[in-house]
Scaffold this motif. Sequence first.
Motif, PDB file in Angstrom:
ATOM      1  N   THR A 209       0.816  -1.212   0.000  1.00 16.58           N
ATOM      2  CA  THR A 209       0.000   0.000   0.000  1.00 16.58           C
ATOM      3  C   THR A 209       0.853   1.266   0.000  1.00 16.58           C
ATOM      4  OG1 THR A 209      -0.154  -0.073   2.411  1.00 16.58           O
ATOM      5  CG2 THR A 209      -1.918  -1.151   1.175  1.00 16.58           C
ATOM      6  N   GLN A 210       2.177   1.131   0.099  1.00 16.12           N
ATOM      7  CA  GLN A 210       3.052   2.297   0.052  1.00 16.12           C
ATOM      8  C   GLN A 210       3.183   2.788  -1.383  1.00 16.12           C
ATOM      9  OE1 GLN A 210       6.649   2.262   2.445  1.00 16.12           O
ATOM     10  NE2 GLN A 210       6.018   0.346   3.406  1.00 16.12           N
ATOM     11  N   THR A 211       3.395   4.083  -1.537  1.00 14.39           N
ATOM     12  CA  THR A 211       3.500   4.669  -2.872  1.00 14.39           C
ATOM     13  C   THR A 211       4.914   5.179  -3.117  1.00 14.39           C
ATOM     14  OG1 THR A 211       2.762   6.822  -2.031  1.00 14.39           O
ATOM     15  CG2 THR A 211       1.072   5.323  -2.915  1.00 14.39           C
ATOM     16  N   LEU A 212       5.252   5.320  -4.391  1.00 21.63           N
ATOM     17  CA  LEU A 212       6.547   5.853  -4.792  1.00 21.63           C
ATOM     18  C   LEU A 212       6.337   7.077  -5.674  1.00 21.63           C
ATOM     19  CD1 LEU A 212       8.482   2.568  -5.709  1.00 21.63           C
ATOM     20  CD2 LEU A 212       8.721   3.940  -3.642  1.00 21.63           C
ATOM     21  N   ALA A 213       7.332   7.960  -5.682  1.00 26.23           N
ATOM     22  CA  ALA A 213       7.269   9.157  -6.522  1.00 26.23           C
ATOM     23  C   ALA A 213       8.524   9.245  -7.371  1.00 26.23           C
ATOM     24  CB  ALA A 213       7.134  10.405  -5.646  1.00 26.23           C
ATOM     25  N   THR A 214       8.393   9.779  -8.564  1.00 25.49           N
ATOM     26  CA  THR A 214       9.550   9.928  -9.449  1.00 25.49           C
ATOM     27  C   THR A 214      10.547  10.911  -8.843  1.00 25.49           C
ATOM     28  OG1 THR A 214       8.451  11.718 -10.663  1.00 25.49           O
ATOM     29  CG2 THR A 214       8.175   9.477 -11.508  1.00 25.49           C
ATOM     30  N   GLY A 215      11.805  10.764  -9.229  1.00 23.51           N
ATOM     31  CA  GLY A 215      12.832  11.684  -8.738  1.00 23.51           C
ATOM     32  C   GLY A 215      14.187  11.021  -8.661  1.00 23.51           C
ATOM     33  N   ASP A 216      15.187  11.808  -8.298  1.00 14.73           N
ATOM     34  CA  ASP A 216      16.549  11.312  -8.130  1.00 14.73           C
ATOM     35  C   ASP A 216      16.850  11.193  -6.642  1.00 14.73           C
ATOM     36  OD1 ASP A 216      17.093  11.238 -10.884  1.00 14.73           O
ATOM     37  OD2 ASP A 216      17.577  13.380 -10.896  1.00 14.73           O
ATOM     38  N   TYR A 217      17.309  10.023  -6.243  1.00 17.73           N
ATOM     39  CA  TYR A 217      17.613   9.750  -4.843  1.00 17.73           C
ATOM     40  C   TYR A 217      19.050   9.239  -4.760  1.00 17.73           C
ATOM     41  CZ  TYR A 217      12.522   9.825  -4.798  1.00 17.73           C
ATOM     42  OH  TYR A 217      11.208  10.182  -4.969  1.00 17.73           O
ATOM     43  N   GLY A 218      19.974  10.176  -4.621  1.00 15.36           N
ATOM     44  CA  GLY A 218      21.376   9.785  -4.648  1.00 15.36           C
ATOM     45  C   GLY A 218      21.738   9.260  -6.025  1.00 15.36           C
ATOM     46  N   SER A 219      22.196   8.029  -6.077  1.00 20.40           N
ATOM     47  CA  SER A 219      22.584   7.420  -7.358  1.00 20.40           C
ATOM     48  C   SER A 219      21.423   6.718  -8.044  1.00 20.40           C
ATOM     49  CB  SER A 219      23.712   6.411  -7.111  1.00 20.40           C
ATOM     50  OG  SER A 219      24.826   7.044  -6.546  1.00 20.40           O
ATOM     51  N   LEU A 220      20.248   6.771  -7.440  1.00 19.06           N
ATOM     52  CA  LEU A 220      19.092   6.063  -7.974  1.00 19.06           C
ATOM     53  C   LEU A 220      18.127   7.054  -8.597  1.00 19.06           C
ATOM     54  CD1 LEU A 220      17.106   3.256  -6.208  1.00 19.06           C
ATOM     55  CD2 LEU A 220      15.902   5.258  -7.065  1.00 19.06           C
ATOM     56  N   SER A 221      17.717   6.759  -9.821  1.00 17.26           N
ATOM     57  CA  SER A 221      16.746   7.602 -10.512  1.00 17.26           C
ATOM     58  C   SER A 221      15.462   6.802 -10.712  1.00 17.26           C
ATOM     59  CB  SER A 221      17.307   8.044 -11.868  1.00 17.26           C
ATOM     60  OG  SER A 221      16.364   8.839 -12.560  1.00 17.26           O
ATOM     61  N   LEU A 222      14.361   7.315 -10.182  1.00 14.66           N
ATOM     62  CA  LEU A 222      13.075   6.625 -10.267  1.00 14.66           C
ATOM     63  C   LEU A 222      12.232   7.314 -11.330  1.00 14.66           C
ATOM     64  CD1 LEU A 222      11.774   4.222  -8.779  1.00 14.66           C
ATOM     65  CD2 LEU A 222      10.665   5.864  -7.268  1.00 14.66           C
ATOM     66  N   LYS A 223      12.034   6.625 -12.451  1.00 15.16           N
ATOM     67  CA  LYS A 223      11.288   7.181 -13.577  1.00 15.16           C
ATOM     68  C   LYS A 223       9.801   6.859 -13.461  1.00 15.16           C
ATOM     69  CE  LYS A 223      15.225   6.837 -16.761  1.00 15.16           C
ATOM     70  NZ  LYS A 223      16.175   6.314 -15.766  1.00 15.16           N
ATOM     71  N   GLU A 224       9.013   7.523 -14.293  1.00  8.22           N
ATOM     72  CA  GLU A 224       7.563   7.322 -14.269  1.00  8.22           C
ATOM     73  C   GLU A 224       7.197   5.874 -14.604  1.00  8.22           C
ATOM     74  OE1 GLU A 224       3.457   9.244 -16.180  1.00  8.22           O
ATOM     75  OE2 GLU A 224       5.423  10.066 -16.704  1.00  8.22           O
TER      76      GLU A 224
END
Length: 283
Positions: free
Chosen positions: A114-129
């Motif tokens: 049930t947790q959600t994620l949001a796009t963005g850059d987190y250190g060396s990790l890039s979370l795309k749409e």
Amino acid sequence: MQKLLSNILVLILAAITSTSCVNLKHVGEFSESSIEGIEKFEALSYNFERNCTDECLQKGIEKLKIHGQTCVCTADKKADSITTLIYSSTRDYFYGLTDISKNQLTNYKTEELTQTLATGDYGSLSLKETDVKAYSSISTIILRAFTDGYRRKKIKEYVTRANEPLQTLLHFLDLNLSGNLIGKMEVQKNSIKSFYFDLISNTELSIYERTKFTEDYFRRISELTAKQEELETYSKVIKTIAEGHTILYNSISKLTEDEIKGQLAIQGTQLKNLSRSLNNKNQ
């Protein structure tokens, strides 16, 4: 007429019984092997936060600084938490697949889903749409299977809906662990090499001191290399799982054929071998 209806009823019942008794043991075994392999994530000895801390401490060593060396690794810690969430969703998918293939009601702990994620850059990790949508899709598929009480007859729907987002998430794990994290470790190894090169080349130091620095250098490089090899083996686990699920997806309408059973068995054997290899590396 009554006899004809009776015969038709017998045929219908036979068809229903045949469908419900389809042996999908090979699917369950592949799924269980996938769980065994992907859960090795929890035993990995290196992550983004650890890398950040190591780099910070290396800078302190270079400056001969042991006081006031503050390591800010908030973004890297967040990167690890996101990676863990995505790992958990892929693992839970295979728990569901195992239950369905055995014709058992699916059963999950739903808190993480049930947790959600949001796009963005987190250190060396890039979370795309595409990654966020894939995570949301897999979570929805698993939760739906749980609430609707999926059994074997739903396996086609479960696998078909999940394949695309599952492949995206597996690729994400592989890219960030065997790609980004290993890449950061290479940068760290180069920094260590540069630091020790100056010490080892300093002729004003004694042979003993230079020898000790050389030993120290090889020890640290060896430790990092071992961690890289561990991540590379885990990368093979992820790729094998992805390949196996592609076979499953492409063959969803002919799961009882011997060829499919054989292909999934090969994937399962490869996963077991890779899992054993990771066990050996962690000893």
